[in-house]
Design a protein around this motif. Structure first.
Motif, PDB file in Angstrom:
ATOM      1  N   SER A  27       0.837  -1.198   0.000  1.00 28.23           N
ATOM      2  CA  SER A  27       0.000   0.000   0.000  1.00 28.23           C
ATOM      3  C   SER A  27       0.870   1.244   0.000  1.00 28.23           C
ATOM      4  N   ALA A  62      -8.067   9.904   2.134  1.00 28.60           N
ATOM      5  CA  ALA A  62      -8.245   8.929   3.204  1.00 28.60           C
ATOM      6  C   ALA A  62      -9.621   9.088   3.835  1.00 28.60           C
ATOM      7  N   SER A  67      -9.590   2.433  10.430  1.00 24.19           N
ATOM      8  CA  SER A  67      -8.419   2.079   9.624  1.00 24.19           C
ATOM      9  C   SER A  67      -8.485   0.612   9.224  1.00 24.19           C
ATOM     10  N   SER A  68      -8.083   0.340   8.017  1.00 30.36           N
ATOM     11  CA  SER A  68      -8.009  -1.030   7.534  1.00 30.36           C
ATOM     12  C   SER A  68      -6.987  -1.054   6.412  1.00 30.36           C
ATOM     13  N   TRP A  86      -6.559   9.363  11.471  1.00 33.62           N
ATOM     14  CA  TRP A  86      -6.682   8.147  10.661  1.00 33.62           C
ATOM     15  C   TRP A  86      -5.309   7.519  10.449  1.00 33.62           C
ATOM     16  N   LEU A  87      -4.304   8.346  10.129  1.00 33.12           N
ATOM     17  CA  LEU A  87      -2.943   7.854   9.909  1.00 33.12           C
ATOM     18  C   LEU A  87      -2.379   7.261  11.195  1.00 33.12           C
ATOM     19  N   ASP A  89      -3.997   5.933  13.697  1.00 33.91           N
ATOM     20  CA  ASP A  89      -4.682   4.662  13.941  1.00 33.91           C
ATOM     21  C   ASP A  89      -4.160   3.574  13.002  1.00 33.91           C
ATOM     22  N   TYR A  90      -3.961   3.927  11.758  1.00 35.43           N
ATOM     23  CA  TYR A  90      -3.456   2.969  10.767  1.00 35.43           C
ATOM     24  C   TYR A  90      -2.087   2.442  11.186  1.00 35.43           C
ATOM     25  N   ARG A  93      -2.146   0.065  14.182  1.00 33.94           N
ATOM     26  CA  ARG A  93      -2.676  -1.275  13.895  1.00 33.94           C
ATOM     27  C   ARG A  93      -1.772  -2.097  12.975  1.00 33.94           C
ATOM     28  N   ALA A  94      -0.856  -1.446  12.301  1.00 31.48           N
ATOM     29  CA  ALA A  94       0.011  -2.146  11.345  1.00 31.48           C
ATOM     30  C   ALA A  94       1.038  -2.998  12.097  1.00 31.48           C
ATOM     31  N   THR A 129       3.549  -0.728   3.968  1.00 30.79           N
ATOM     32  CA  THR A 129       2.897   0.506   3.537  1.00 30.79           C
ATOM     33  C   THR A 129       3.990   1.550   3.393  1.00 30.79           C
TER      34      THR A 129
END
Length: 162
Positions: A27, A62, A67-68, A86-87, A89-90, A93-94, A129
């Motif tokens: 990504s 975005a 986030s997914s 959002w970033l 959180d992303y 979780r990564a 990513t």
């Protein structure tokens, strides 16, 4: 691309993908300065169009929702609280060390070095990513504050085209 019709290259953009798959393996998130987003000649907006050819330009921003994993690429605007959250959180979780910011900060390792560490001797690099900072040098220097903890700073090495 939001260029004038005579300058629009959307119809000429070739899809960048694995021929075995309808989606790219990795990504890309484009962390963009808001002034860059408004500039007609901004090329950062083309990356999501290359990786998501069927996606309308306005939907490459975005989604400030949950986030997914994101197929292809998305644009995240700095100074937009929902986008920055959002970033964050992303990244949280990564899997550890799989979000790479491409920018030549002091101490940044080459992409090849990071890929070697992620492969851990297996030769197989997990999904990553790539966070690309888009703006003028001055804008990007200030935008670095919007990059959350947990992002690995990477740079291009001589053999990688730098």
């Amino acid at each position: 691309c939001y260029n004038l019709l005579g300058c629009c290259i959307c119809a000429d953009l070739a899809r960048i993908s694995n021929p075995e798959s309808s989606a790219t393996r990795h990504s890309v998130l484009v962390l963009m300065h808001p002034k860059e987003y408004r500039r007609l000649e901004n090329s950062g907006r083309l990356l999501p169009l290359l990786l998501n050819p069927a996606t309308a330009p306005s939907s490459t921003l975005a989604d400030p929702g949950p986030s997914s994993p994101i197929p292809g690429a998305r644009i995240i605007l700095t100074s937009v609280a929902a986008h920055e959250q959002w970033l964050a959180d992303y990244v949280a979780r990564a899997p550890k060390n799989t979000v790479l910011a491409l920018y030549p900060v002091e101490g940044a390792r080459t992409v090849s070095e990071v890929a070697g560490d992620l492969a851990n001797g297996s030769g197989e690099v997990p999904e990553v990513t790539l966070l690309v900072l888009d703006g003028t040098w001055g804008q990007v220097k200030a935008m670095r504050r919007a990059v959350p903890e947990g992002v690995v700073w990477a740079r291009m090495g001589a053999a990688e085209g730098a």
